[in-house]
Structures are given as C-alpha cells and as structure tokens.
Motif scaffolding. Sequence first.
Motif, PDB file in Angstrom:
ATOM      1  N   PHE A   1      12.972   4.606 -13.932  1.00 49.32           N
ATOM      2  CA  PHE A   1      13.360   4.963 -12.574  1.00 49.32           C
ATOM      3  C   PHE A   1      12.098   4.987 -11.713  1.00 49.32           C
ATOM      4  O   PHE A   1      11.025   5.411 -12.174  1.00 49.32           O
ATOM      5  N   ARG A   2      12.243   4.552 -10.471  1.00 45.14           N
ATOM      6  CA  ARG A   2      11.086   4.526  -9.572  1.00 45.14           C
ATOM      7  C   ARG A   2      11.438   5.225  -8.261  1.00 45.14           C
ATOM      8  O   ARG A   2      12.436   4.896  -7.616  1.00 45.14           O
ATOM      9  N   ILE A   3      10.580   6.174  -7.888  1.00 46.61           N
ATOM     10  CA  ILE A   3      10.665   6.815  -6.573  1.00 46.61           C
ATOM     11  C   ILE A   3       9.634   6.138  -5.675  1.00 46.61           C
ATOM     12  O   ILE A   3       8.425   6.239  -5.915  1.00 46.61           O
ATOM     13  N   GLY A   4      10.108   5.421  -4.675  1.00 45.26           N
ATOM     14  CA  GLY A   4       9.206   4.747  -3.734  1.00 45.26           C
ATOM     15  C   GLY A   4       9.002   5.614  -2.506  1.00 45.26           C
ATOM     16  O   GLY A   4       9.941   5.866  -1.745  1.00 45.26           O
ATOM     17  N   PHE A   5       7.773   6.067  -2.305  1.00 46.74           N
ATOM     18  CA  PHE A   5       7.465   6.958  -1.189  1.00 46.74           C
ATOM     19  C   PHE A   5       7.076   6.149   0.047  1.00 46.74           C
ATOM     20  O   PHE A   5       6.618   5.011  -0.049  1.00 46.74           O
ATOM     21  N   SER A   6       7.262   6.758   1.195  1.00 46.98           N
ATOM     22  CA  SER A   6       6.797   6.150   2.438  1.00 46.98           C
ATOM     23  C   SER A   6       5.302   6.429   2.599  1.00 46.98           C
ATOM     24  O   SER A   6       4.724   7.259   1.897  1.00 46.98           O
TER      25      SER A   6
ATOM     26  N   GLU B   1       0.824  -1.212   0.000  1.00 45.12           N
ATOM     27  CA  GLU B   1       0.000   0.000   0.000  1.00 45.12           C
ATOM     28  C   GLU B   1       0.857   1.261   0.000  1.00 45.12           C
ATOM     29  O   GLU B   1       0.389   2.329   0.413  1.00 45.12           O
ATOM     30  N   LEU B   2       2.095   1.180  -0.458  1.00 41.85           N
ATOM     31  CA  LEU B   2       2.977   2.348  -0.512  1.00 41.85           C
ATOM     32  C   LEU B   2       2.911   2.971  -1.904  1.00 41.85           C
ATOM     33  O   LEU B   2       2.944   2.261  -2.919  1.00 41.85           O
ATOM     34  N   PRO B   3       2.840   4.294  -2.006  1.00 36.95           N
ATOM     35  CA  PRO B   3       2.793   4.949  -3.316  1.00 36.95           C
ATOM     36  C   PRO B   3       4.173   4.993  -3.964  1.00 36.95           C
ATOM     37  O   PRO B   3       5.198   4.972  -3.288  1.00 36.95           O
ATOM     38  N   PHE B   4       4.176   5.067  -5.294  1.00 39.56           N
ATOM     39  CA  PHE B   4       5.440   5.222  -6.016  1.00 39.56           C
ATOM     40  C   PHE B   4       5.193   5.997  -7.307  1.00 39.56           C
ATOM     41  O   PHE B   4       4.051   6.104  -7.784  1.00 39.56           O
ATOM     42  N   LEU B   5       6.275   6.509  -7.881  1.00 41.93           N
ATOM     43  CA  LEU B   5       6.234   7.288  -9.117  1.00 41.93           C
ATOM     44  C   LEU B   5       7.294   6.738 -10.055  1.00 41.93           C
ATOM     45  O   LEU B   5       8.480   6.701  -9.710  1.00 41.93           O
ATOM     46  N   ASP B   6       6.869   6.297 -11.248  1.00 40.83           N
ATOM     47  CA  ASP B   6       7.786   5.772 -12.256  1.00 40.83           C
ATOM     48  C   ASP B   6       8.024   6.821 -13.329  1.00 40.83           C
ATOM     49  O   ASP B   6       7.084   7.527 -13.754  1.00 40.83           O
TER      50      ASP B   6
ATOM     51  N   LEU C   1      15.038   5.597  -4.366  1.00 38.19           N
ATOM     52  CA  LEU C   1      15.166   5.812  -5.807  1.00 38.19           C
ATOM     53  C   LEU C   1      15.912   4.626  -6.388  1.00 38.19           C
ATOM     54  O   LEU C   1      17.044   4.336  -5.977  1.00 38.19           O
ATOM     55  N   ASN C   2      15.269   3.925  -7.304  1.00 40.19           N
ATOM     56  CA  ASN C   2      15.862   2.731  -7.894  1.00 40.19           C
ATOM     57  C   ASN C   2      15.645   2.742  -9.400  1.00 40.19           C
ATOM     58  O   ASN C   2      14.729   3.409  -9.921  1.00 40.19           O
ATOM     59  N   TYR C   3      16.511   1.976 -10.068  1.00 45.13           N
ATOM     60  CA  TYR C   3      16.387   1.820 -11.518  1.00 45.13           C
ATOM     61  C   TYR C   3      16.041   0.375 -11.830  1.00 45.13           C
ATOM     62  O   TYR C   3      16.678  -0.546 -11.317  1.00 45.13           O
ATOM     63  N   PHE C   4      15.010   0.178 -12.648  1.00 52.35           N
ATOM     64  CA  PHE C   4      14.588  -1.158 -13.058  1.00 52.35           C
ATOM     65  C   PHE C   4      14.882  -1.304 -14.545  1.00 52.35           C
ATOM     66  O   PHE C   4      14.245  -0.643 -15.388  1.00 52.35           O
ATOM     67  N   GLY C   5      15.863  -2.152 -14.857  1.00 52.63           N
ATOM     68  CA  GLY C   5      16.293  -2.297 -16.244  1.00 52.63           C
ATOM     69  C   GLY C   5      16.342  -3.717 -16.722  1.00 52.63           C
ATOM     70  O   GLY C   5      17.051  -4.024 -17.691  1.00 52.63           O
TER      71      GLY C   5
END
Length: 542
Positions: free
Chosen positions: A526-531, A463-468, A514-518
Amino acid sequence: MQLNIGKVTAPPAPDSLLKVYGYYRVILSSALLTMYLTGVATRILGAEMPQLFLGTVSIYTVLCLLSLISLKIYRATPGIQMLFFMLLTDMVAITLMMHASGGLESGLGFLMLATVAAGSILVAGQLALLLAATASICVMLETLSTGMILGQSKESIFPAGILGILLFATALLFQVLTQRIRLAQTIAAEKAIESEQLQQLNESIVKRMRTGIVVVDRQDNITLINSAAIQLLGGQQPGKPLGAGQPLSLIMPLYQQLDRWKTYRWLRTPTFKTPSSSIEIQANFTSLHQGEDKQTLIFLEDTRSLSQHAQQLKLASLGRLTGSIAHEIRNPLGAISHASQLLAEQATDSSQSKLLDIVQRHCLRVNQIVENVLQLSRQKIPAFQKIWLRQWLKKFRNDYMDTQKTPCIIEIETINKDIQIFFDPGHLSQILTNLVDNGLRFSEQATGERWVRLVVCRDTASELPFLDVFDRGPGVPFEDQNSIFEPFFTTSHEGSGLGLYLAKELCGVNYASLNYFGEEPENRHFRIGFSHPDRVLPRPQS
C-alpha cells in the motif's frame, strides 16, 4: 492590474531615415559630378563658372561619402550639431553649384526643398524653421550676387521669394507630419512595451497556476506546457522529456483522451492516470482558432480537490443519516448483546455456548460498523501540521507496540534523508493503524510472524513524498484489487469492510492518496502519496 510603463521618447534622428538621407546625398553628388564630367548637361551645370562647380561638387561628393562611411562604422546616432552641420553643408554646396550654373534658372535651387524636408524630419522644433530660414537666405544672397556680378535682371528676385515661401511651407508641412509620425511611434512603442509586459505577466501566471495547461497544434505537438501540467503527468521521464515541440503521444492516456474528445465533443472525458503518477486527472479541452493553425487548449485538474468537495457533501449527508439511525440500531443491539451475556452465564451445554459466542461476535461487528460510520460522518477539518515523517514513525511504532498483547516487528526504512509532510497527525495515526493491523494479521497467517515494513521515500520526478507499507501476506487477489476501497467490502468474516474505505477518505481529506500496488507478487504494498508540504493551502477554519 496597472502596469508601470516607462516614458518612451523617439530619438531625434532615427537611424533608418538618416541612412536613407545619407544614401540620397551620395547619389545626388555622384550624379551631378558624373553628369558634369561626361558633358551631359554642360549648358546647365557649371555654365557660368566651371571651375567653381567642379571644385564644389568634388568636395561635396567626398564629404557625402565620408559621412555615409561614418554612419556605417559608428552605429550611434549623431548629435544635433553633427546633423545641422551636414544639412548646412548641403545648403552651401547647392548654393555654390547654383551660382556657378547661372542662378535660379539652372533649377538647382529646388534641391533645397529636399534638404529642408529632410531637416524637418531629422531635427525637431525651431531648428527645422532655422534650416528653412538659412536655405531662404542662401537663395536670396545667391540671387542678389548673381544680379550684381553677372548683371542679370532683377526680375529673378521674385522667383527667389517664391522659392523661399516654398521652403518655409515645406518645413512647416514636414514638421507637422513628423510630429504625428513621432507621436504614433511613441504610442506604438508604449503599446509594444505594455504588450511585452502583459505577455510576461501571462507567462508568469500560466507557469505558477495550480491548474495544468497544455497547448497542442494541429499535428498534436505540444507548443506550451506549464510546470503544474508536467507535475500532474508524472514529471520529466528519462528519454521522454515534456516540453514544447514534443508529441503529445508521449503521454498516451492524455493523447487518447484528446482523440476521443475530437470524435465525441459532447461527452465528458473520464478521469485518467499516467503510468508514472498515481494522481487521477480530469482533462478539459477547448479549441483555439488562430487562422489556419487550429490549436487545442487542455486544462488538467487534480481530481483530489473536486473529491474534497464531493466528500464534504457526502459526509454531511452521512452524518444526518447516521445521527438518526445510530440510536435506533444501538438500543436493540445493546439489548441483544446483554441478553446473550446473561444466557452465556447460565448455559451449560457446549453447543449453546458456541451459538452464544457467534451472537456476541456479530454484535461486536455490527457495533464496530456503527462506530466507523459515526466516526466517518463526524470528521472535522484536518489540523494540518508539518511533520518530519521518519521521527514521527518511530514515535508511532513505540506507541503502537505498547498497545499490542503479542510481539510484532515494525521495520522503518528511509531511502532519502528525513522527509517533511503536511498532514493531520491524528488522521495519519488512524490510517497507519489500520494498514499495520491488516499487514500484521496477514503476515501472521502466511508466515506465523507478525511483521510489516514502512518505507519512506520521495518520487524523483514529481518530488512528492510517499510512504509504502509492506507485509508478508499473500496479497490482495487481482479480481478484488479494484474493490478493496469500497465501503463494506471485506474478505474476512470478522472485518467490517470500512477500514480501508475510511483510511482512503482520511487521505483524501489531507490532500493525499492511498493506492494498492499488486502487479508484482514480491512487491505488493500500500502506498500513501503525500502532497508537497510547501504547495498545499489548508482549508480555512470555519
């Protein structure tokens, strides 16, 4: 913490003791009736008045059976009046059977001791002494009546007095013992309630702890896991439920860490990630010896909180370093840049102009590196705000496109409804500016079109938000994917190598990742995983 424990009072007649006494009455009356009917003790039982003995023991047996049946059917504890009536019935029946058998010489009077002892246990206080007094009076009346009716010697009065003393002594002794037993029962009941409340309190604390707790048994099966551990490990997955009774091998990275710890307990376990979560987890293990069942307690920590502390120390050291050398670098750098500009105004040869252009570009690059390092070292405590991400991205897109000299396309896609995050808006703008700049540049190099897409979503498990952030560039080469967030790493001749590093550090300051999925060529991003916006405590202002 002081626990509220209600007042516990022992019942006047414990069900178990009352049932035991009920069985005793039925067995006693049945045995007397059987012995009389079979003629086993004809010289003792009913020797003087057979008809009185037979009638008394028959009625007494029926009453005992009825009382036992009522105790079986009606599970509620009978009142004091009912108990007193049962005990009084026993005394009267024993007195009549003793009278019909020739008085105290028959030995039936000693059955009064069991009745008085039971009364002292089943009823409390002065009623127990009243029962003893009643039994003594019955014995004395029977002795006197036997002496007058049957003409027996008055010497039997002395044994009757001795029996009366024994009855009172029995009542007092069992009353003291009963009080101690009831006090012990009361204390045990209070301790049981307190223990239950403490257990509920412990379960509540474990359930709400931010630290993940997992307990496994000797066979590495989960016996306890709290919600924080489930969230850190990626949440509940289809076909792989996390809960008590499940094998720890469902979480293979953690299972491997446990196996490594069992072999090398003196080594610190490295951090790890689960396939369904991007959070780096630090696991700590300790043994719980409970008899033959040796259990292992596992603490799971989100390394982001540890990284925050390390980052603060790092930024403090970096700030002292950059503050001392920035002046020393910028002064000669400014002189070189100014001199190259003067030479460029006087140069007429194209080769000289090309060399001067190289000097100017590298001066700007070095100056940008100094600016980034200074910016990183001067980071302040984040000004956390709750942000509706989709609305904020639309405003960011408008502001960003106003600063661009060439057209660009920034698409915004929201899979779920608008999502709220907890972040510093200035830091988020700085992070996205870097990611969008890179995406537009690589998209233009690959397709000739400046294009990026921003996708807002929420992880269904945690249930954590993220931005790709997607682009149409070739992606990061596989061999460089582990190095792109390192400082001063760059594949461009014009970049400083601090953009992604700075973006990742800013994410860490805001409890994000902040992670990269390749792995998939068509889904590199790139994905920013928010708390979680409601589970993060901002740092206290200093």
